[in-house]
Design a protein around this motif. Structure first.
Motif, short mmCIF file in Angstrom:
data_model
loop_
_atom_site.label_atom_id
_atom_site.label_comp_id
_atom_site.label_asym_id
_atom_site.label_seq_id
_atom_site.Cartn_x
_atom_site.Cartn_y
_atom_site.Cartn_z
N LEU A 28 1.00 -1.13 0.09
CA LEU A 28 0.08 0.02 0.24
C LEU A 28 0.78 1.31 -0.01
O LEU A 28 0.43 2.20 -0.76
CB LEU A 28 -0.83 0.05 1.22
CG LEU A 28 -2.16 -0.69 1.14
CD1 LEU A 28 -3.01 -1.03 2.35
CD2 LEU A 28 -3.14 -0.38 0.10
N VAL A 91 -4.73 -2.04 8.89
CA VAL A 91 -4.97 -2.63 7.51
C VAL A 91 -5.30 -4.27 8.01
O VAL A 91 -4.74 -4.73 8.55
CB VAL A 91 -4.00 -2.65 6.64
CG1 VAL A 91 -4.06 -3.22 5.29
CG2 VAL A 91 -3.44 -1.21 6.45
N ASN A 125 -7.80 -4.36 2.78
CA ASN A 125 -7.00 -4.46 1.54
C ASN A 125 -7.26 -5.80 0.64
O ASN A 125 -7.79 -6.68 1.30
CB ASN A 125 -5.55 -4.33 1.92
CG ASN A 125 -4.35 -4.07 0.59
OD1 ASN A 125 -5.17 -3.44 -0.27
ND2 ASN A 125 -3.45 -4.75 0.73
#
Length: 226
Positions: A28, A91, A125
């Motif tokens: 990311l 995340v 994600n």
């Protein structure tokens, strides 16, 4: 420091990426900072960071983004890097339910080591892996609402929402900071009014409450103590 600025009114914000190992934190950050994706990237050891710049209200905002290791053996080290952070992205991997279930632990750790006004975003994600999904959008939304977090699903592989996720956090940090500065200015103006219109300069380490208490003591109770 949580945030800082210089004479040119530039701002530096510390933001951390946290969550279980292999949820895609490093990719990311690589996608956001360098527009890169590494399918065989190795697990982060300790902490790494990148600095990105964006403009808000004609001011240069620098985001120093820290990518923390998700492996258990590094947690004692990485928790120290939460201090001073004004933003965080928590995340999880939408294809691995246990990474979503562990968000509560990461959230607790963040809140323990960071400022109470920290801006938090929950990030699901790997949303490109639709067939392997184990955590629904509705579940992510519900958790975010219950914990008062921003929420977004992303894909470092195909770039989905990566830029907007980081930008949303940076913009909200700027908004929080601006409200604090405005509130501080208003308090200083009020304090100056209490001293018969004379301008009073407060030292950085002197709280508004302590100042008003001294005014109250010295004026024989003419000012109501708060």
């Amino acid at each position: 420091m949580a945030y800082d600025y210089d004479q040119s009114e530039d701002y530096l914000f510390k933001i951390v990426l946290t969550g279980d190992s292999a949820v895609g934190k490093s990719n990311l950050l690589a996608r956001y900072s360098r527009n890169e994706f590494h399918p065989n990237s190795k697990a982060t050891i300790g902490v790494e960071f990148q600095t990105q710049t964006m403009e808000i209200d004609k001011k240069e905002i620098k985001a120093q983004i820290w990518d923390t290791a998700g492996q258990e053996r590094f947690r004692a080290v990485t928790s120290a890097y939460y201090r001073g952070a004004v933003g965080a992205l928590l995340v999880y991997d939408i294809t691995r339910r246990h990474t979503f279930q562990n968000i509560g632990r990461w959230l607790e750790e963040l809140r323990l080591h960071s400022d109470e006004s920290i801006v938090l975003m929950l990030v699901g994600n790997k949303c490109d892996l639709k067939e392997g999904r184990e955590v629904s959008v509705e579940e992510g939304t519900a958790l975010a609402q219950s914990e008062n977090l921003f929420f977004m699903e992303t894909s470092a592989l195909d770039c989905t929402n990566v830029q907007i996720a980081f930008q949303t956090v940076v913009k909200e940090i700027y908004n929080v900071m601006s409200r604090k500065v405005l509130s501080s200015d208003e308090q200083k103006q009020e304090a100056a009014t209490l001293t018969n219109g004379k301008t009073v300069k407060l030292h950085d380490n002197e709280s508004q409450k302590a100042f008003l208490e001294r005014v109250w003591c010295c004026s024989g109770g003419a000012v109501k103590k708060i």
